[in-house]
Write a protein that holds these residues in place. Structure first.
Motif, PDB file in Angstrom:
ATOM      1  N   SER A 231       0.897  -1.086  -0.202  1.00  5.25           N
ATOM      2  CA  SER A 231       0.020  -0.054  -0.054  1.00  5.25           C
ATOM      3  C   SER A 231       1.010   1.097  -0.129  1.00  5.25           C
ATOM      4  N   LEU A 232       1.990   1.269   0.595  1.00  4.96           N
ATOM      5  CA  LEU A 232       2.922   2.397   0.910  1.00  4.96           C
ATOM      6  C   LEU A 232       3.510   2.624  -0.362  1.00  4.96           C
ATOM      7  N   ASP A 233       4.137   1.587  -1.067  1.00  3.70           N
ATOM      8  CA  ASP A 233       4.461   1.668  -2.469  1.00  3.70           C
ATOM      9  C   ASP A 233       3.715   2.398  -3.408  1.00  3.70           C
ATOM     10  N   ASN A 234       2.590   1.774  -3.306  1.00  5.95           N
ATOM     11  CA  ASN A 234       1.409   2.563  -4.126  1.00  5.95           C
ATOM     12  C   ASN A 234       1.504   3.898  -4.065  1.00  5.95           C
ATOM     13  N   LEU A 235       1.345   4.419  -2.608  1.00  7.00           N
ATOM     14  CA  LEU A 235       1.100   5.790  -2.099  1.00  7.00           C
ATOM     15  C   LEU A 235       2.172   6.602  -2.708  1.00  7.00           C
ATOM     16  N   LEU A 236       3.502   5.990  -2.558  1.00  6.52           N
ATOM     17  CA  LEU A 236       4.490   6.806  -2.646  1.00  6.52           C
ATOM     18  C   LEU A 236       5.082   7.026  -4.236  1.00  6.52           C
ATOM     19  N   ASP A 237       4.395   5.894  -4.745  1.00  7.04           N
ATOM     20  CA  ASP A 237       4.783   5.687  -6.236  1.00  7.04           C
ATOM     21  C   ASP A 237       4.938   7.121  -7.234  1.00  7.04           C
ATOM     22  N   ARG A 238       3.931   7.928  -6.688  1.00  6.54           N
ATOM     23  CA  ARG A 238       3.975   9.483  -7.786  1.00  6.54           C
ATOM     24  C   ARG A 238       4.912  10.242  -7.309  1.00  6.54           C
ATOM     25  N   TYR A 239       5.415   9.877  -6.012  1.00  6.85           N
ATOM     26  CA  TYR A 239       6.424  10.863  -5.480  1.00  6.85           C
ATOM     27  C   TYR A 239       7.980  10.339  -5.589  1.00  6.85           C
ATOM     28  N   GLY A 240       8.167   9.593  -6.405  1.00  4.97           N
ATOM     29  CA  GLY A 240       9.480   9.053  -6.605  1.00  4.97           C
ATOM     30  C   GLY A 240      10.037   7.968  -5.489  1.00  4.97           C
ATOM     31  N   GLY A 241       8.877   7.344  -5.035  1.00  2.00           N
ATOM     32  CA  GLY A 241       9.389   6.355  -3.958  1.00  2.00           C
ATOM     33  C   GLY A 241      10.335   5.107  -4.243  1.00  2.00           C
ATOM     34  N   GLN A 242      11.339   4.930  -3.559  1.00  4.17           N
ATOM     35  CA  GLN A 242      12.357   3.990  -3.866  1.00  4.17           C
ATOM     36  C   GLN A 242      11.976   2.495  -3.243  1.00  4.17           C
ATOM     37  N   GLY A 243      10.611   2.223  -2.752  1.00  3.67           N
ATOM     38  CA  GLY A 243      10.253   0.911  -2.494  1.00  3.67           C
ATOM     39  C   GLY A 243      10.647   0.987  -0.972  1.00  3.67           C
ATOM     40  N   ALA A 244       9.281   0.658  -0.250  1.00  2.00           N
ATOM     41  CA  ALA A 244       9.374   0.599   1.143  1.00  2.00           C
ATOM     42  C   ALA A 244      10.030  -0.807   1.652  1.00  2.00           C
ATOM     43  N   TYR A 245      10.869  -0.819   2.663  1.00  2.00           N
ATOM     44  CA  TYR A 245      11.413  -1.779   3.231  1.00  2.00           C
ATOM     45  C   TYR A 245      11.219  -2.186   4.569  1.00  2.00           C
ATOM     46  N   ARG A 246      11.417  -3.511   4.874  1.00  5.04           N
ATOM     47  CA  ARG A 246      11.279  -3.897   6.492  1.00  5.04           C
ATOM     48  C   ARG A 246      12.247  -3.561   7.236  1.00  5.04           C
ATOM     49  N   ARG A 247      12.165  -3.575   8.440  1.00  9.43           N
ATOM     50  CA  ARG A 247      13.200  -3.372   9.329  1.00  9.43           C
ATOM     51  C   ARG A 247      14.353  -4.405   9.117  1.00  9.43           C
ATOM     52  N   LYS A 248      14.155  -5.707   8.714  1.00  9.30           N
ATOM     53  CA  LYS A 248      15.269  -6.532   8.453  1.00  9.30           C
ATOM     54  C   LYS A 248      16.298  -5.921   7.408  1.00  9.30           C
ATOM     55  N   ASP A 249      15.523  -5.110   6.307  1.00  8.55           N
ATOM     56  CA  ASP A 249      16.285  -4.705   5.470  1.00  8.55           C
ATOM     57  C   ASP A 249      17.143  -3.538   5.620  1.00  8.55           C
ATOM     58  N   GLN A 250      16.773  -2.792   6.969  1.00  5.54           N
ATOM     59  CA  GLN A 250      17.339  -1.539   7.396  1.00  5.54           C
ATOM     60  C   GLN A 250      18.761  -1.715   7.631  1.00  5.54           C
ATOM     61  N   GLN A 251      19.509  -0.961   7.268  1.00  3.67           N
ATOM     62  CA  GLN A 251      21.170  -1.194   7.267  1.00  3.67           C
ATOM     63  C   GLN A 251      21.859  -1.470   8.516  1.00  3.67           C
ATOM     64  N   SER A 252      21.318  -0.590   9.483  1.00  8.44           N
ATOM     65  CA  SER A 252      21.926  -0.740  10.852  1.00  8.44           C
ATOM     66  C   SER A 252      21.482  -1.957  11.520  1.00  8.44           C
ATOM     67  N   HIS A 253      20.230  -2.255  11.391  1.00  7.50           N
ATOM     68  CA  HIS A 253      19.637  -3.112  11.950  1.00  7.50           C
ATOM     69  C   HIS A 253      20.160  -4.638  11.244  1.00  7.50           C
ATOM     70  N   ALA A 254      20.273  -4.600   9.947  1.00  7.48           N
ATOM     71  CA  ALA A 254      20.978  -5.893   9.340  1.00  7.48           C
ATOM     72  C   ALA A 254      22.255  -6.038   9.911  1.00  7.48           C
ATOM     73  N   PHE A 255      22.918  -4.898  10.030  1.00  6.30           N
ATOM     74  CA  PHE A 255      24.577  -5.157  10.283  1.00  6.30           C
ATOM     75  C   PHE A 255      24.522  -5.897  11.805  1.00  6.30           C
ATOM     76  N   LEU A 256      23.677  -5.083  12.628  1.00  8.08           N
ATOM     77  CA  LEU A 256      23.613  -5.777  14.113  1.00  8.08           C
ATOM     78  C   LEU A 256      23.165  -6.812  14.112  1.00  8.08           C
ATOM     79  N   ASP A 257      22.005  -7.225  13.298  1.00 12.51           N
ATOM     80  CA  ASP A 257      21.567  -8.460  13.306  1.00 12.51           C
ATOM     81  C   ASP A 257      22.600  -9.663  12.873  1.00 12.51           C
ATOM     82  N   ALA A 258      23.420  -9.291  11.885  1.00 15.59           N
ATOM     83  CA  ALA A 258      24.463 -10.149  11.490  1.00 15.59           C
ATOM     84  C   ALA A 258      25.546 -10.439  12.532  1.00 15.59           C
ATOM     85  N   GLU A 259      25.667  -9.493  13.412  1.00 15.74           N
ATOM     86  CA  GLU A 259      26.980  -9.602  14.162  1.00 15.74           C
ATOM     87  C   GLU A 259      26.223 -10.431  15.479  1.00 15.74           C
TER      88      GLU A 259
END
Lengths: 787, 255
Positions: A231-259
């Protein structure tokens, strides 16, 4: 009054204290590994959870070009959304005093009044910025790296204009536990930091007044994030949305998670191995120790003690040793676990640390160790206790030894009689010899299993930094530029070679599986940044199709020749079906590559580049940095030598702390085993040796009998230990695999050498101790009493 | 905790009944024992017939390998016969279970070995206590040690005692439970004559004061003179028996 049998037990324990202590330490090491590993992981994991919760870390994140603030209400209206925060995020170059290379900062807006709904910052010092005074809060790592405090001034290139910003305070954020600059492999707090500025300051600077370019939201518990993201991607599509992502893809979290996942793997794989090994060793050692009590067991039975009473007596003996071992292990494990959690918490810059205590883990560790000890004891006692007392009390009948080389009597003369004795002794009890060899080899194996990762990290570094990404630096532009930018870069001072690259955020999809990655386009003739195949040979990027790292291919369940869907998350956001043309080696991150022209045409764009890889003349580096600081188009420069240094610091530090502790515990186990082996062999053969002394053998001659046996067992154990250790290492690489790293299974020869050396040292020390006892053997005693 | 079992109950449980009468303590008929050690088969006993009365002091003589130790082990409940019968009072030892033999040893038998077999980590009195703690109606350990003349050495460890003293501790340990039978395998074998005589004195005194049927195995023919009866073993059977018309005091013999 204490029963005579219990007095015997206590006195026996006192007599055998060095051996009892060695066994207890082996048990303690097993218990401690489990307790500390799990303890540290759980504490850190609980801390992260608490930190995320307390600071309202968002569940979904999205970047876009520009959207009016009014859109926030639409986002809030999406089913399952609990809270929404909009803000402005921009990368800018910062000119840090005393640093020749340019640093980058991520500018993040703070809402009016400073009250963040999500991703709240945790003020470490100072206060929130005053909108009127041109102030900002700096991320604490960045501030620390540059000695920034309240009142420090820094110069930032904001939208092409130099601005002096005053630091009003420092902060931590659950969103930026790890801060990675664009294109950086590893966090570097000196070269990349976060600045939180008031929205009213940041908005006008980037022409984002009354608008935002970044959005994060939290979800109602139990909601499927994918439907919200759609739904969010749909909403942001017109505004140059780069694709929403979940917490697990958030960089800092993913890094910490890997550690954390690595820590967890270490705590899940190594400790059970340690526990098993120590249990086996305790079992083996105790059963041999108790076999020596054969005569006394016979005597107790002759007096009328039942077999059960005898078993219980020795069970008690073992219980006391086990209790000591478990107690030492629990205390050491809890203490080390807390210490380690503290170290990691500092390393991850958590604002606080939640200690967890896990009685179930303590119980498991204690139970497994005790069961192993008791099992070993009961087994050994049973063998003797069920003999008729007359048989038990008389020494075992002389064993029937065999000549090893029957029928070849001539060969035998070449060996001295003592060599013959040693070999016959070893071959006569093949099971006991085998279990001793296995015991020593397991101690070699746990050392190999602990030490291998250092070499593997070196291998990762060699492949990544010396064979694959051989550039000295990469310049990432703030936005895609035409090919001509490449020539501009080539003209920069100190640049000896420059190769273009194009990087686009995409989503790979194969059936139900999808992954967000950065698709990188490179030239076919690239020599600086290369893609390597499984044999580490450079791969020429094909004109057609996509090349992906083995880790990405495995996640997406793709093989060479399969078709994959690429959803471009920028620009026209088209979907394309392309073949996987080859699969390459990559240890860090999920990576995918295309030939740059093929990529430009796939994206339907004129030849543009996102940045360049460059080879630098080291002498002219400072000149280049000075120029870059003045170049608004250069968003970020990543330097390989710093990346390498950071890589070593980050990954190596993380792994090193834990592995060093494990290696120390493995060394304790190795010593405990070898020492007990030597002591028990001495007890078993003491009388024989004293008799030989009576016959006129020298101390050196009889020592060589026992030490020869020890040496043979230790030597035979080495290759087996290496083999088992390699298997442990393999199991660990499997456990270490995360989406961010794949630790290659490389066990260098020096790992085997170190493991063996430590065991040899343990054997040498044990040998010396035993040698001293041999020197004190009482010959008279032998003459007086029977065998 | 070890459970003290009344011997009468113990044997009743196995279908045995206690009998206290003037009849023979041991009745052994056609006892055979074959050891198999690897590929070698040794016939240690080949049909032994034997009886002993209550309170009798019997010396068993015979060369090494004549089967006397095997015989003693079987009637002491330390080992099992291959065939034949051995009875203690009217209780069959040859068919008894492991548990029943354990109770038999605990309640009725005192052992004395050539090499004392003391527990090295226990003092003299603790070694005796090891037995009195599981006996039904034992003497005080101190009394048992006094009986063998060791009241002054109670708190010494075996390593601090001479061979003769260690053997006397072993005797005290054997008699402290007031056994019905006292079985001694070469009790003076490791001792010189003077010390050996002191040990024999302790033994005869224990025999007289506790009334335990005493069987002493020895190589030493001189000891035979202190016995009521002398049994000669040879080749796994009893070759001959001699009843002494009068018993000598241990101090009267020498070797």
């Amino acid at each position: 009054m204490i029963r005579a049998l219990d007095i015997k037990m206590l006195r026996d324990l006192r007599r055998l204290w060095p051996q009892a202590l060695a066994i207890a330490l082996v048990m303690a090491a097993g218990v401690a590994t489990l307790v500390l590993g799990v303890g540290a992981y759980q504490s850190l994991s609980a801390t992260r959870e608490r930190y995320y919760e307390a600071n309202h870390f968002a569940d979904v994140f999205a970047g876009l070009t520009r959207a009016p603030l009014a859109l926030k209400r639409d986002a809030e209206a999406i089913n399952g959304v609990a809270a929404v925060e909009t803000r402005i995020e921009k990368i800018a170059l910062a000119d840090m005093p005393g640093m020749s290379e340019p640093a980058s900062v991520l500018l993040v807006s703070l809402p009016e009044g400073g009250r963040q709904v999500l991703n709240r910052i945790y003020l470490r010092s100072g206060r929130l910025p005053d909108p009127q005074a041109g102030e900002a809060v700096a991320s604490s790592g960045f501030a620390k790296a540059h000695g920034l405090a309240e009142g420090s001034m820094i110069r930032v290139l904001i939208n092409g204009r130099q601005r002096d910003i005053r630091i009003s305070g420092t902060a931590l954020s659950p969103e930026f536990i790890y801060t990675l600059g664009p294109g950086a492999l590893m966090p570097d707090e000196r070269r990349f930091g976060i600045l939180w500025l008031p929205e009213v300051v940041l908005g006008p600077s980037y022409d984002l007044d009354g608008a935002f370019n970044s959005l994060s939201l939290s979800l109602v518990r139990g909601v499927n994030p994918d439907t919200v993201i759609a739904s969010l991607d749909n909403l942001l599509d017109r505004y140059g949305g780069q694709g929403a992502y979940r917490r697990k893809d958030q960089q800092s979290h993913a890094f910490l998670d890997a550690e954390l996942q690595q820590l967890r793997s270490m705590s899940r794989i190594l400790p059970p191995i340690f526990l098993l090994v120590s249990a086996f060793l305790v079992n083996m050692t105790l059963s041999r120790l108790i076999s020596l009590e054969r005569e006394q067991i016979g005597l107790l039975k002759a007096m009328g003690y039942s077999s059960f009473a005898v078993v219980r007596h020795y069970g008690g003996f073992v219980t006391l040793i086990a209790l000591a071992g478990i107690a030492i292990g629990l205390v050491a494990g809890i203490w080390l676990g807390a210490g380690m959690a503290k170290l990691y918490a500092k390393f991850f810059s958590f604002p606080f640390l939640v200690f967890t205590r896990n009685p179930a883990v303590y119980g498991t560790a204690a139970g497994a160790t005790y069961a192993a000890a008791l099992f070993g004891a009961v087994n050994a006692v049973r063998e003797v206790a069920w003999l008729s007392p007359a048989v038990a009390m008389s020494p075992p009948a002389p064993q029937k030894y065999r000549r090893m080389l029957d029928g070849l009597p001539d060969l035998r003369i070449r060996f001295s009689q003592s060599a013959v004795m040693v070999t016959r002794h070893l071959t006569h009890w093949p099971f006991r010899t085998a279990s001793s060899v296995l015991g020593v080899s397991l101690s070699v194996a746990i050392l190999v299993g602990s030490l291998w990762s250092f070499g593997s990290i070196d291998h990762m570094i060699d492949v990544t930094f010396r064979r694959s990404d051989r550039q000295d630096a990469a310049i990432t532009f703030t936005e895609a530029r035409p090919q001509s930018a490449l020539f501009a870069v080539r003209r920069l001072p100190g640049v000896m070679q420059a190769e273009p690259f194009r990087a686009v955020a995409v989503k790979f999809r194969n059936g139900p599986v999808e992954r967000r990655v950065s698709l990188v386009g490179r030239r076919q003739d690239a020599t600086l940044a290369q893609v390597l195949d499984g044999d580490l040979r450079p791969v020429v990027l094909p004109r057609h199709g996509v090349v992906m790292s083995d880790s990405l291919a495995r996640l997406l369940r793709l093989r060479t020749g399969d078709m994959v869907t690429i959803e471009v998350l920028e620009g026209r956001r088209e979907h394309h079906r392309v073949p996987v043309s080859s699969i390459v080696t990559g240890f860090i991150g999920l990576t995918a590559y295309m030939e740059i022209e093929a990529m430009n045409s796939l994206l339907g764009e004129s030849p543009v580049i996102s940045g360049t890889y460059i080879a630098l003349d080291a002498g002219k580096r400072d000149g280049l940095f000075a120029t870059l600081k003045e170049t608004p188009a250069a968003g970020f420069i990543s330097l390989q030598y710093i990346a390498l240094q950071k890589f070593r610091e980050t990954l190596a530090q993380n792994v090193t702390i834990m592995i060093s502790v494990y290696a120390a515990l493995a060394a304790i186990i190795a010593f405990g085993v070898v020492y007990n082996f030597a002591r028990i062999s001495l007890s078993e053969q003491g009388r024989e040796m004293a008799s030989l002394r009576v016959l006129g053998f020298t101390k050196a001659e009889i020592s060589s009998l026992l030490l020869g046996e020890l040496a043979i067992v230790v030597l035979m154990a080495q290759p087996l230990g290496w083999g088992i250790g390699y298997t442990f290492a393999y199991v660990m690489t499997e456990g270490f695999k995360t989406e961010l790293y794949r630790v290659p299974l490389v066990v260098n020869r020096n790992v085997y050498a170190w493991a063996s050396l430590i065991v040899f040292a343990a054997a040498a020390v044990s040998g010396l101790i035993v040698r001293r006892r041999i020197d004190r053997l009482d010959m008279i005693e032998v003459l007086k009493t029977r065998e | 905790m070890l459970i003290n079992i009344n011997p009468a109950d113990a044997f009743r449980g196995n279908g045995w009944a206690m009998e206290n009468g003037p009849g023979p303590v041991f009745r052994v008929s056609n006892l055979c024992k074959t050891y198999r050690s690897g590929e070698v088969e040794v016939q240690a006993l080949r049909g032994v017939n034997f009886e002993a009365r209550s309170g009798e002091f019997i010396v068993i003589l015979g060369p090494s390998g004549s089967g006397k130790s095997t015989f003693l082990n079987i009637i002491g409940g330390l080992d099992r016969a291959t065939s034949g019968h051995a009875r203690f009072r009217d209780h069959d030892l040859t068919g008894a279970s492991e548990a029943a033999l354990t109770r038999y040893r605990r309640d009725h038998v005192g052992f004395i070995f050539q090499f004392y077999n003391l527990v090295p980590s226990l003092t003299a009195v603790e070694n005796v206590r090891l037995v009195t703690e599981i006996a039904t109606a034992p003497m005080r350990p101190e009394d048992a040690l006094a009986l063998v003349g060791l009241e002054g050495r109670m708190d010494h460890f075996p390593a601090q005692l001479s061979g003769g003293e260690q053997q006397r501790v072993a005797i005290a340990r054997a008699i402290a439970k007031r056994p019905d039978v006292l079985l001694c395998d070469e009790p003076t074998g490791a001792l010189d004559s003077r010390t050996g005589i002191r040990v024999l004195e302790a033994l005869t005194r224990a025999n007289a004061e506790t009334g335990a049927t005493t069987l002493v195995i020895t190589h030493n023919a001189a000891i035979a003179e202190i016995a009521d009866r002398v049994v000669h073993f040879a080749n796994g059977t009893i070759a001959r028996e001699i009843r002494n018309s009068s018993r000598k005091e241990p101090s009267e013999v020498s070797w």
